[in-house]
Design a protein around this motif. Structure first.
Motif, PDB file in Angstrom:
ATOM      1  N   GLU A 214       1.005  -0.763  -0.412  1.00 14.88           N
ATOM      2  CA  GLU A 214       0.264  -0.450   0.577  1.00 14.88           C
ATOM      3  C   GLU A 214       0.658   1.227  -0.143  1.00 14.88           C
ATOM      4  O   GLU A 214       0.432   2.076  -0.752  1.00 14.88           O
ATOM      5  CB  GLU A 214      -0.868   0.323   1.154  1.00 14.88           C
ATOM      6  CG  GLU A 214      -1.974  -1.147   0.844  1.00 14.88           C
ATOM      7  CD  GLU A 214      -2.803  -0.584   2.156  1.00 14.88           C
ATOM      8  OE1 GLU A 214      -2.785  -0.106   3.521  1.00 14.88           O
ATOM      9  OE2 GLU A 214      -4.254  -1.980   2.111  1.00 14.88           O
ATOM     10  N   VAL A 215       1.578   1.211   0.628  1.00 13.62           N
ATOM     11  CA  VAL A 215       2.499   3.144   0.738  1.00 13.62           C
ATOM     12  C   VAL A 215       3.610   2.404  -0.750  1.00 13.62           C
ATOM     13  O   VAL A 215       3.476   3.489  -0.696  1.00 13.62           O
ATOM     14  CB  VAL A 215       3.541   2.633   2.159  1.00 13.62           C
ATOM     15  CG1 VAL A 215       5.255   3.472   1.741  1.00 13.62           C
ATOM     16  CG2 VAL A 215       3.330   2.207   3.288  1.00 13.62           C
ATOM     17  N   LEU A 219       2.908   5.294  -2.806  1.00 12.76           N
ATOM     18  CA  LEU A 219       4.410   7.068  -2.966  1.00 12.76           C
ATOM     19  C   LEU A 219       4.410   7.186  -5.124  1.00 12.76           C
ATOM     20  O   LEU A 219       4.744   7.685  -5.357  1.00 12.76           O
ATOM     21  CB  LEU A 219       5.594   6.276  -2.624  1.00 12.76           C
ATOM     22  CG  LEU A 219       5.779   6.430  -1.137  1.00 12.76           C
ATOM     23  CD1 LEU A 219       6.774   5.492  -1.052  1.00 12.76           C
ATOM     24  CD2 LEU A 219       5.679   7.798  -0.586  1.00 12.76           C
ATOM     25  N   LYS A 220       3.812   5.958  -5.754  1.00 12.37           N
ATOM     26  CA  LYS A 220       3.910   5.643  -6.790  1.00 12.37           C
ATOM     27  C   LYS A 220       3.058   7.536  -8.046  1.00 12.37           C
ATOM     28  O   LYS A 220       3.772   7.489  -8.057  1.00 12.37           O
ATOM     29  CB  LYS A 220       3.395   4.930  -7.936  1.00 12.37           C
ATOM     30  CG  LYS A 220       4.454   3.460  -7.795  1.00 12.37           C
ATOM     31  CD  LYS A 220       3.228   2.594  -8.509  1.00 12.37           C
ATOM     32  CE  LYS A 220       4.199   1.138  -8.211  1.00 12.37           C
ATOM     33  NZ  LYS A 220       3.405   0.160  -9.013  1.00 12.37           N
ATOM     34  N   GLY A 221       2.172   7.478  -6.525  1.00 11.92           N
ATOM     35  CA  GLY A 221       1.458   8.369  -7.393  1.00 11.92           C
ATOM     36  C   GLY A 221       2.040  10.477  -7.010  1.00 11.92           C
ATOM     37  O   GLY A 221       1.501  10.869  -7.374  1.00 11.92           O
ATOM     38  N   GLU A 222       2.753   9.811  -5.408  1.00 11.64           N
ATOM     39  CA  GLU A 222       3.397  11.414  -4.884  1.00 11.64           C
ATOM     40  C   GLU A 222       4.346  11.724  -5.537  1.00 11.64           C
ATOM     41  O   GLU A 222       4.787  13.121  -4.960  1.00 11.64           O
ATOM     42  CB  GLU A 222       3.118  10.887  -3.294  1.00 11.64           C
ATOM     43  CG  GLU A 222       1.961  10.689  -2.709  1.00 11.64           C
ATOM     44  CD  GLU A 222       1.787   9.753  -1.278  1.00 11.64           C
ATOM     45  OE1 GLU A 222       3.053  10.470  -0.703  1.00 11.64           O
ATOM     46  OE2 GLU A 222       0.738   9.729  -1.200  1.00 11.64           O
ATOM     47  N   LEU A 223       5.402  10.930  -5.650  1.00 14.55           N
ATOM     48  CA  LEU A 223       7.065  11.087  -5.989  1.00 14.55           C
ATOM     49  C   LEU A 223       7.056  11.785  -7.323  1.00 14.55           C
ATOM     50  O   LEU A 223       6.768  10.639  -8.202  1.00 14.55           O
ATOM     51  CB  LEU A 223       7.738   9.728  -5.511  1.00 14.55           C
ATOM     52  CG  LEU A 223       7.706   9.470  -4.236  1.00 14.55           C
ATOM     53  CD1 LEU A 223       8.850   8.325  -3.994  1.00 14.55           C
ATOM     54  CD2 LEU A 223       8.275  10.665  -3.525  1.00 14.55           C
ATOM     55  N   PRO A 224       7.419  12.874  -7.467  1.00 15.41           N
ATOM     56  CA  PRO A 224       7.948  13.345  -8.639  1.00 15.41           C
ATOM     57  C   PRO A 224       9.536  12.347  -9.670  1.00 15.41           C
ATOM     58  O   PRO A 224       9.786  11.840  -8.705  1.00 15.41           O
ATOM     59  CB  PRO A 224       7.946  14.113  -8.840  1.00 15.41           C
ATOM     60  CG  PRO A 224       8.789  14.869  -7.452  1.00 15.41           C
ATOM     61  CD  PRO A 224       8.558  13.689  -6.138  1.00 15.41           C
ATOM     62  N   GLY A 225       9.006  12.114 -10.466  1.00 20.48           N
ATOM     63  CA  GLY A 225      10.334  12.283 -11.474  1.00 20.48           C
ATOM     64  C   GLY A 225       9.622  10.250 -12.103  1.00 20.48           C
ATOM     65  O   GLY A 225      11.005  10.009 -12.839  1.00 20.48           O
ATOM     66  N   LEU A 226       9.108   9.758 -11.243  1.00 24.50           N
ATOM     67  CA  LEU A 226       9.224   8.270 -12.121  1.00 24.50           C
ATOM     68  C   LEU A 226       7.899   8.153 -12.303  1.00 24.50           C
ATOM     69  O   LEU A 226       6.861   7.882 -11.814  1.00 24.50           O
ATOM     70  CB  LEU A 226       9.733   7.491 -10.766  1.00 24.50           C
ATOM     71  CG  LEU A 226      11.464   7.674 -10.023  1.00 24.50           C
ATOM     72  CD1 LEU A 226      11.524   5.849  -8.858  1.00 24.50           C
ATOM     73  CD2 LEU A 226      12.383   7.438 -11.209  1.00 24.50           C
ATOM     74  N   ASP A 227       8.134   7.219 -13.641  1.00 24.19           N
ATOM     75  CA  ASP A 227       6.795   6.860 -14.744  1.00 24.19           C
ATOM     76  C   ASP A 227       6.478   5.052 -14.540  1.00 24.19           C
ATOM     77  O   ASP A 227       7.744   4.532 -14.819  1.00 24.19           O
ATOM     78  CB  ASP A 227       7.059   7.112 -16.337  1.00 24.19           C
ATOM     79  CG  ASP A 227       6.482   8.478 -16.191  1.00 24.19           C
ATOM     80  OD1 ASP A 227       5.779   9.342 -15.283  1.00 24.19           O
ATOM     81  OD2 ASP A 227       6.900   9.441 -16.868  1.00 24.19           O
ATOM     82  N   TRP A 228       5.863   4.553 -13.661  1.00 22.58           N
ATOM     83  CA  TRP A 228       5.868   3.858 -13.307  1.00 22.58           C
ATOM     84  C   TRP A 228       4.865   2.477 -14.458  1.00 22.58           C
ATOM     85  O   TRP A 228       4.032   2.942 -14.632  1.00 22.58           O
ATOM     86  CB  TRP A 228       5.324   2.913 -12.113  1.00 22.58           C
ATOM     87  CG  TRP A 228       6.599   3.935 -10.544  1.00 22.58           C
ATOM     88  CD1 TRP A 228       6.025   5.382 -10.385  1.00 22.58           C
ATOM     89  CD2 TRP A 228       7.145   3.135  -9.941  1.00 22.58           C
ATOM     90  NE1 TRP A 228       6.610   5.173  -9.113  1.00 22.58           N
ATOM     91  CE2 TRP A 228       7.124   4.035  -8.974  1.00 22.58           C
ATOM     92  CE3 TRP A 228       7.220   1.651  -9.853  1.00 22.58           C
ATOM     93  CZ2 TRP A 228       8.274   3.658  -7.843  1.00 22.58           C
ATOM     94  CZ3 TRP A 228       8.711   1.572  -9.448  1.00 22.58           C
ATOM     95  CH2 TRP A 228       8.883   2.572  -8.602  1.00 22.58           C
TER      96      TRP A 228
END
Length: 319
Positions: A214-215, A219-228
């Protein structure tokens, strides 16, 4: 601090890290203590390990095994069962760079342990510059002494949450079965994003409790710079690898036999090793003897990390 105390504190910390709902489980002081404990655990592992010892839960997929054997003829016949390496192969294959195109590219493994996995990757993606980083000084000393090859393969000691590399310095970051020990997952991911070149790739494989997953998803949606760009549940392949590894007559059991453990202690060592390398996740059960030892207080009751799944995620650094 005694070894049993260190392992007990390490286990307690792992459970707390992976049960929290936020990305940061500990205060700064508690985080430092957990990292010291983690470093001590892996220092002991490095001091007591031998060539061919296991370094992660591994996985088994016959297609992957065949592809590795085609790249490295005879692979799996000496000093390894090939199960740990399949995770590394899977991690790098998910990066859209051909194995023959790594010349001039840099690959960083965060949490490299004793370096065997990164050494394996350097063999299948020749021409690249491979760097392994680990918190354990002893693990890095061992990796440097036994495996390093100049710029082709080197190892450095450092913290996953404070990577000692410049901005935009790395083409590919690999992280395998390590981040579940990090007190601040958000900080680690931010560091990965920082050191990656625009267009660079992050390939991440780890165990997940329900809360830790869940964490990460938050974080995938909150942290800038990385596209998953990829997520895969590797649980079936990991369980297959663990069961294959723990089967009677396996490489795992031959290595235990070589250590000449006293007969009375052998069932305890076998059980402990099975638990450490994912046995509980794959359905391993206590024998009657182990249950008796727990009842008598010879062995602790134990609290295993409640692993929900074993997953692979891939991200690309935004250009």
């Amino acid at each position: 601090m005694t070894a049993p105390k260190i392992f007990s504190e390490f286990t307690e910390g792992l459970n707390e890290i992976n049960a929290t709902e936020g990305s940061r489980a500990f205060s700064d002081s508690r985080s430092v203590r957990m990292k010291d404990t983690t470093s001590s655990v892996y220092d002991m592992a490095a001091a007591g390990s031998a060539k061919g010892d296991i370094w992660n839960w591994g996985m088994y997929d016959p297609v992957v095994a065949k592809e590795i054997a085609e790249l490295i003829p005879g692979f799996g016949e000496f000093d390894t069962d090939g199960i740990s390496e399949q995770l590394y192969y899977t991690a790098l294959k998910a990066v859209p760079i051909e194995f023959g195109d790594y010349a001039g590219r840099s690959v960083l493994e965060v949490g490299c342990g004793m370096g065997e996995g990164l050494n394996f990757l350097s063999r299948i993606a020749g021409g690249g510059e491979f760097t392994g980083l680990d918190l354990s000084p002893r693990a890095i000393e061992r990796a440097t002494a036994t495996l390093s090859r100049g710029r082709t393969l080197r190892y450095v000691q450092g913290d996953a949450e404070e990577l000692p590399f410049g901005d935009g310095e790395v083409d590919v970051v690999i992280n395998i079965e390590s981040s579940h020990t990090y007190p601040d997952l958000a900080r680690f991911l931010s560091e990965v994003s920082r050191v990656l070149k625009p267009g660079g790739y992050f390939s991440h494989i780890d165990v997940f409790t329900a809360k830790r997953l869940e964490v990460l998803r938050s974080l995938k949606g909150e942290l800038p710079g990385l596209d998953w760009v990829h997520e895969q549940d590797l649980s079936p392949q990991v369980k297959a690898g663990i069961r294959r590894r723990l089967a009677p007559g396996s490489h795992f059991h031959r290595k235990l036999a070589e250590k000449r453990v006293p007969a009375l202690a052998r069932p305890i060592v076998k059980h402990s090793s099975a638990v450490i390398f994912g046995g509980v996740f794959a359905g391993h059960q206590d024998t009657a003897y182990i249950k008796l030892l727990r009842k008598l207080g010879v062995l602790p009751s134990g609290r295993h990390l409640e692993v929900e799944s074993y997953r692979h995620h891939v991200a690309v650094k935004r250009a």
